[in-house]
Design a protein around this motif. Structure first.
Motif, mmCIF file in Angstrom:
data_model
loop_
_atom_site.group_PDB
_atom_site.id
_atom_site.type_symbol
_atom_site.label_atom_id
_atom_site.label_comp_id
_atom_site.label_asym_id
_atom_site.label_seq_id
_atom_site.Cartn_x
_atom_site.Cartn_y
_atom_site.Cartn_z
ATOM 1 N N THR A 33 0.718 -1.471 0.053
ATOM 2 C CA THR A 33 0.111 -0.081 -0.005
ATOM 3 C C THR A 33 0.759 1.305 0.143
ATOM 4 O OG1 THR A 33 -1.798 -1.211 1.093
ATOM 5 C CG2 THR A 33 -1.858 1.030 1.359
ATOM 6 N N TYR A 34 0.504 2.051 -0.911
ATOM 7 C CA TYR A 34 1.082 3.546 -0.956
ATOM 8 C C TYR A 34 0.701 4.196 0.386
ATOM 9 C CZ TYR A 34 0.671 8.460 -2.377
ATOM 10 O OH TYR A 34 0.789 9.819 -2.322
ATOM 11 N N ARG A 35 1.681 4.906 0.775
ATOM 12 C CA ARG A 35 1.389 5.648 2.180
ATOM 13 C C ARG A 35 1.658 7.149 1.605
ATOM 14 N NH1 ARG A 35 -1.581 2.354 5.052
ATOM 15 N NH2 ARG A 35 -0.750 0.137 4.983
ATOM 16 N N PRO A 36 0.942 7.914 1.538
ATOM 17 C CA PRO A 36 0.992 9.593 1.369
ATOM 18 C C PRO A 36 1.888 10.059 2.565
ATOM 19 C CG PRO A 36 -1.359 9.247 1.323
ATOM 20 C CD PRO A 36 -0.805 7.708 1.793
ATOM 21 N N LYS A 37 2.496 11.353 2.392
ATOM 22 C CA LYS A 37 3.186 11.712 3.342
ATOM 23 C C LYS A 37 2.176 12.119 4.428
ATOM 24 C CE LYS A 37 6.700 13.723 0.216
ATOM 25 N NZ LYS A 37 5.885 13.566 -0.922
ATOM 26 N N LYS A 38 2.745 12.441 5.567
ATOM 27 C CA LYS A 38 1.739 12.684 6.843
ATOM 28 C C LYS A 38 0.955 13.850 6.425
ATOM 29 C CE LYS A 38 1.771 12.774 11.795
ATOM 30 N NZ LYS A 38 0.849 13.769 12.132
ATOM 31 N N GLY A 39 -0.376 14.020 6.712
ATOM 32 C CA GLY A 39 -1.206 15.196 6.365
ATOM 33 C C GLY A 39 -1.579 15.340 5.016
ATOM 34 N N SER A 40 -1.305 14.279 4.278
ATOM 35 C CA SER A 40 -1.723 14.451 2.640
ATOM 36 C C SER A 40 -2.644 13.373 2.318
ATOM 37 C CB SER A 40 -0.490 14.602 1.709
ATOM 38 O OG SER A 40 -0.733 13.983 0.602
ATOM 39 N N GLY A 41 -3.316 13.420 1.429
ATOM 40 C CA GLY A 41 -4.253 12.368 0.825
ATOM 41 C C GLY A 41 -3.309 11.773 -0.368
#
Ligand code: FE2
Length: 322
Positions: A33-41
């Motif tokens: 799973t791709y995890r966006p940077k903290k605070g981003s969608g």
């Protein structure tokens, strides 16, 4: 000899590969799973690159296990275009190189059918809740009809956005914080006919951030949103006259939602089923299983494969269930 289908999931942030046999045995189910940077969608181009990077390894592991599968299936939609294309292109290449039939399947129906396979639900009202979708579905007259759905954002997305607005990472943090909440705050309750709206509640809750406890906000948010989902599901049960309810999709992991639906079912004398947590989120096994159910609809030429970002649940003829 049971057939084996290799299914590829890539509608959103997860790239998943599954192997399922025609007897319903899950032989392999792995994802990244791709995890966006903290605070981003989700940033679609980043997710596409992620999927391109992880796809050879996951597909290679599946092929190592099964040799040559009998069928390839992929998520045709609904989903985000850049990621859907990665899955479709992998599936097309496999089908061409190995000379195997290819079938594109509806992602939402895959969640329903893996729920039915894993729980034994026969003909339920299904509440399908995830980051991308919120639908109340039932099979009538040969198609999965949408009896109610969100008018704006999906419940899983609502939970993710609220979590970020409250300084947390994602939906599971809402569930954790809600367990410590006790005070029920007054929030908007937005059921419109059989449809739902979550974005106003997210905005309302986000504005309470400096005035109320985060735990109470999360608790109240869950109580309101899940009561809305339970109400619409209950009305579908009553209208359609079914005695089974199936909960599926990533948000099916939430224990409080399951509890509310279970209580509603007990009060109505209906059976309640929830997809197991390892099959709740997006996964390749659900795509493989639906591929097997739909093998009669396989494409003659893999080059005819397409994606549909807005591919609707009720567009598919359900030929595999009578
Ligand atoms: Fe999904």
């Amino acid at each position: 000899m049971p057939k084996v289908c290799l299914g590829i999931e890539s509608t959103a942030h997860t790239f998943g590969v599954g192997l399922v046999s025609s007897s319903g045995e899950i032989l392999f189910n792995s994802s990244d799973t791709y995890r966006p940077k903290k605070g981003s969608g989700i940033i679609p181009n980043e997710a596409r690159e992620h999927h391109q990077q992880v796809s050879p390894g996951l597909i290679g592991s599946a092929l190592e296990l099964c040799g040559k599968p009998d069928l390839i299936s992929y998520s045709k939609g609904p989903g985000m275009g850049p990621m859907l294309h990665v899955g479709m292109n992998c599936a097309k290449a496999l089908a061409k190189n190995l000379d195997i039939p290819l079938v594109g399947v509806n992602h939402c129906i895959a969640h329903v059918e893996i729920g039915a396979l894993s729980t034994g639900a026969k003909n339920p009202i299904t509440l399908y809740v995830s980051g991308g979708n919120t639908q109340v579905l039932a099979l009538t007259e040969g198609r999965y009809r949408v009896f109610g759905e969100t008018l704006d954002i999906a419940i899983g997305n609502a939970m993710d956005v609220l979590a970020r607005n409250l300084g947390m990472n994602g939906a599971p943090d809402i569930e954790g914080a809600a367990l410590k909440g006790a005070k029920l705050l007054e929030l908007p309750y937005t059921v419109k006919g059989m449809d739902l709206s979550f974005s106003g509640i997210v905005t309302h809750c986000s504005r309470l951030a400096n005035k109320e406890n985060v735990e109470d906000i999360c608790y109240s948010f869950q109580e309101y949103c899940f009561a809305m989902l339970t109400e619409v599901t209950e009305r579908a049960v009553a209208h359609v006259g079914r005695d089974e309810v199936l909960l599926t999709g990533g948000v099916a992991r939430n224990k409080r939602l399951s509890e509310m639906l279970r209580i509603m079912c007990e009060e109505r004398g209906a059976k309640f089923f929830a997809v197991p947590k390892e099959l709740a989120g997006d996964n390749g096994a659900m795509i493989a299983w639906l591929g097997l159910l739909m093998q009669d609809q396989a494409l003659k030429n893999p080059e005819d494969a397409t994606v549909g970002q807005r591919f609707r649940t009720d567009e598919v003829d359900v030929t595999w269930k009578k």
